[in-house]
Write an enzyme that holds these catalytic residues in place. Structure first.
Site, mmCIF file in Angstrom:
data_model
loop_
_atom_site.group_PDB
_atom_site.id
_atom_site.type_symbol
_atom_site.label_atom_id
_atom_site.label_comp_id
_atom_site.label_asym_id
_atom_site.label_seq_id
_atom_site.Cartn_x
_atom_site.Cartn_y
_atom_site.Cartn_z
ATOM 1 N N LYS A 15 0.793 -0.999 0.091
ATOM 2 C CA LYS A 15 -0.082 -0.052 -0.091
ATOM 3 C C LYS A 15 0.834 1.121 0.100
ATOM 4 O O LYS A 15 0.958 2.297 -0.739
ATOM 5 C CB LYS A 15 -0.915 0.054 1.155
ATOM 6 C CG LYS A 15 -1.870 -1.061 1.477
ATOM 7 C CD LYS A 15 -3.032 -0.852 2.493
ATOM 8 C CE LYS A 15 -2.185 -0.949 4.058
ATOM 9 N NZ LYS A 15 -1.684 -2.173 4.058
ATOM 10 N N ARG A 90 -8.770 1.317 9.292
ATOM 11 C CA ARG A 90 -8.534 -0.032 9.377
ATOM 12 C C ARG A 90 -9.757 -0.904 10.274
ATOM 13 O O ARG A 90 -9.480 -2.064 10.286
ATOM 14 C CB ARG A 90 -7.092 -0.273 10.316
ATOM 15 C CG ARG A 90 -5.991 -0.285 9.394
ATOM 16 C CD ARG A 90 -5.008 -0.336 10.432
ATOM 17 N NE ARG A 90 -3.632 -0.830 9.910
ATOM 18 C CZ ARG A 90 -2.609 -0.384 9.465
ATOM 19 N NH1 ARG A 90 -2.278 0.811 9.590
ATOM 20 N NH2 ARG A 90 -1.447 -1.152 9.154
ATOM 21 N N ARG A 124 11.803 -6.238 4.359
ATOM 22 C CA ARG A 124 11.562 -4.958 4.250
ATOM 23 C C ARG A 124 12.493 -4.025 5.024
ATOM 24 O O ARG A 124 12.905 -4.226 6.090
ATOM 25 C CB ARG A 124 10.057 -4.541 4.548
ATOM 26 C CG ARG A 124 9.856 -2.883 4.471
ATOM 27 C CD ARG A 124 8.119 -3.079 4.438
ATOM 28 N NE ARG A 124 7.602 -3.051 5.582
ATOM 29 C CZ ARG A 124 6.149 -2.797 5.790
ATOM 30 N NH1 ARG A 124 5.495 -2.502 4.845
ATOM 31 N NH2 ARG A 124 5.728 -2.602 6.839
ATOM 32 N N ARG A 157 11.958 -2.417 10.589
ATOM 33 C CA ARG A 157 10.751 -1.897 11.602
ATOM 34 C C ARG A 157 10.594 -2.963 12.885
ATOM 35 O O ARG A 157 10.556 -4.013 12.701
ATOM 36 C CB ARG A 157 9.600 -1.569 10.939
ATOM 37 C CG ARG A 157 9.527 -0.332 10.317
ATOM 38 C CD ARG A 157 8.074 -0.342 9.432
ATOM 39 N NE ARG A 157 7.006 -0.511 9.947
ATOM 40 C CZ ARG A 157 5.867 -0.472 9.591
ATOM 41 N NH1 ARG A 157 5.937 0.205 8.147
ATOM 42 N NH2 ARG A 157 4.628 -0.885 9.874
ATOM 43 N N ARG A 168 0.328 -8.622 13.787
ATOM 44 C CA ARG A 168 -0.426 -7.721 12.772
ATOM 45 C C ARG A 168 -1.243 -8.415 11.747
ATOM 46 O O ARG A 168 -2.403 -7.794 11.438
ATOM 47 C CB ARG A 168 0.797 -6.861 12.079
ATOM 48 C CG ARG A 168 1.327 -6.118 12.879
ATOM 49 C CD ARG A 168 2.761 -5.449 12.224
ATOM 50 N NE ARG A 168 2.443 -4.619 11.102
ATOM 51 C CZ ARG A 168 3.394 -4.503 10.106
ATOM 52 N NH1 ARG A 168 4.598 -5.090 10.230
ATOM 53 N NH2 ARG A 168 3.074 -3.637 9.111
HETATM 54 P P1 AMP Z 1 1.580 0.991 9.015
HETATM 55 O O1 AMP Z 1 2.854 1.611 8.668
HETATM 56 O O2 AMP Z 1 0.517 1.352 8.139
HETATM 57 O O3 AMP Z 1 1.683 -0.795 8.860
HETATM 58 O O4 AMP Z 1 1.273 1.099 10.370
HETATM 59 C C1 AMP Z 1 2.142 0.843 11.372
HETATM 60 C C2 AMP Z 1 1.397 0.745 12.966
HETATM 61 O O5 AMP Z 1 0.831 1.999 12.945
HETATM 62 C C3 AMP Z 1 0.212 -0.290 12.724
HETATM 63 O O6 AMP Z 1 0.684 -1.555 13.110
HETATM 64 C C4 AMP Z 1 -0.641 0.313 13.907
HETATM 65 O O7 AMP Z 1 0.044 0.010 15.372
HETATM 66 C C5 AMP Z 1 -0.410 1.778 13.691
HETATM 67 N N1 AMP Z 1 -1.555 2.318 12.883
HETATM 68 C C6 AMP Z 1 -1.289 2.911 11.722
HETATM 69 N N2 AMP Z 1 -2.533 3.149 11.110
HETATM 70 C C7 AMP Z 1 -3.422 2.867 12.083
HETATM 71 C C8 AMP Z 1 -4.943 2.787 11.997
HETATM 72 N N3 AMP Z 1 -5.572 3.143 11.121
HETATM 73 N N4 AMP Z 1 -5.612 2.304 13.046
HETATM 74 C C9 AMP Z 1 -4.985 1.976 14.056
HETATM 75 N N5 AMP Z 1 -3.385 1.776 14.246
HETATM 76 C C10 AMP Z 1 -2.861 2.306 13.151
#
Ligand code: AMP
Length: 210
Positions: A15, A90, A124, A157, A168
């Site tokens: 994404k 989400r 990654r 990460r 996740r």
């Molecule tokens: P991402 O970079 O999109 O994979 O987001 C990394 C982490 O940020 C996720 O695993 C959550 O802990 C938090 N996070 C990001 N976006 C959201 C969201 N829309 N709702 C809840 N937690 C989020």
């Protein structure tokens, strides 16, 4: 007419990578809640302190916190011609919150099998300075461990480590179905094959936008 998109799909579906390409092509901002949270953790803000351990475990930040963050971001003038929300919504509650302040063009769902997700996440690497993404197999930096774009150092990460990946994916599967149904019922859901290259994924999105 503005192009208001949300990108849905499991972590590791691409994404963020595709959102960066699409944002450039469509000249609209790429808004990643994950990137905003990571920047807050890095800068040790109050919000960063609040979300750091939640993120490291691979769990979701509470809806109220995430919704407030997005609502605030939407006050910026750059969303006038549209936006790509990457990693938001989400949950169903987040989708409903978004609906209260914006009308979507489409919800793009990145479809991909789970083994491919695990392969992508564990390989990654992210730039600690500018946030650019790399992959140890197919998007290697020119110099090992160094960002091509800014020279920053690359890191794995915390939430791309095996235990957090498991959490996740589990958390994703718990909340994905209601979210996908919600957008399907509104005729906004558009599936793309996310096992393709980022460029091919972008093309699928441009095609579905017509
Ligand atoms: P991402 O970079 O999109 O994979 O987001 C990394 C982490 O940020 C996720 O695993 C959550 O802990 C938090 N996070 C990001 N976006 C959201 C969201 N829309 N709702 C809840 N937690 C989020």
């Amino acid at each position: 007419m503005s192009t208001n998109l949300v990108f849905l799909g499991p972590p590791g579906a691409g994404k963020g990578t595709v959102a960066a390409l699409a944002a450039q092509k469509l000249k609209i901002p790429h808004i990643s809640t994950g990137d905003i949270f990571r920047a807050n953790v890095k800068n040790k803000t109050e919000l960063g302190r609040q979300v750091e351990s939640i993120m490291a475990k691979g769990e979701y930040v509470p809806d109220e916190v995430t919704n407030a963050l997005v609502k605030e971001r939407f006050k910026e003038p750059d969303i006038a011609h549209g936006y790509i929300l990457d990693g938001f919504p989400r949950t169903l509650a987040q989708a409903k919150a978004l609906e209260a302040f914006s009308v979507l063009t489409a919800a793009v769902n990145f479809q991909i099998n789970e083994n491919e997700v695990i392969r992508r996440l564990s390989g990654r690497r992210i730039c600690s300075a500018c946030g650019a993404g790399y992959h140890m197999e197919n998007m290697r930096p020119k110099t090992e461990g160094v960002c091509d774009k800014c020279g920053g150092s690359l890191y794995l990460r915390e939430d791309d480590k095996p235990e957090a990946i498991k959490t996740r994916l589990k958390v994703y599967h718990e909340s994905a179905a209601p979210l996908l149904n919600y957008y399907a019922e509104k005729n906004l859901l558009k599936n793309i094959n996310a096992e393709s290259s980022p460029e091919e994924a972008l093309q699928q999105i441009l095609d579905l936008l017509g």
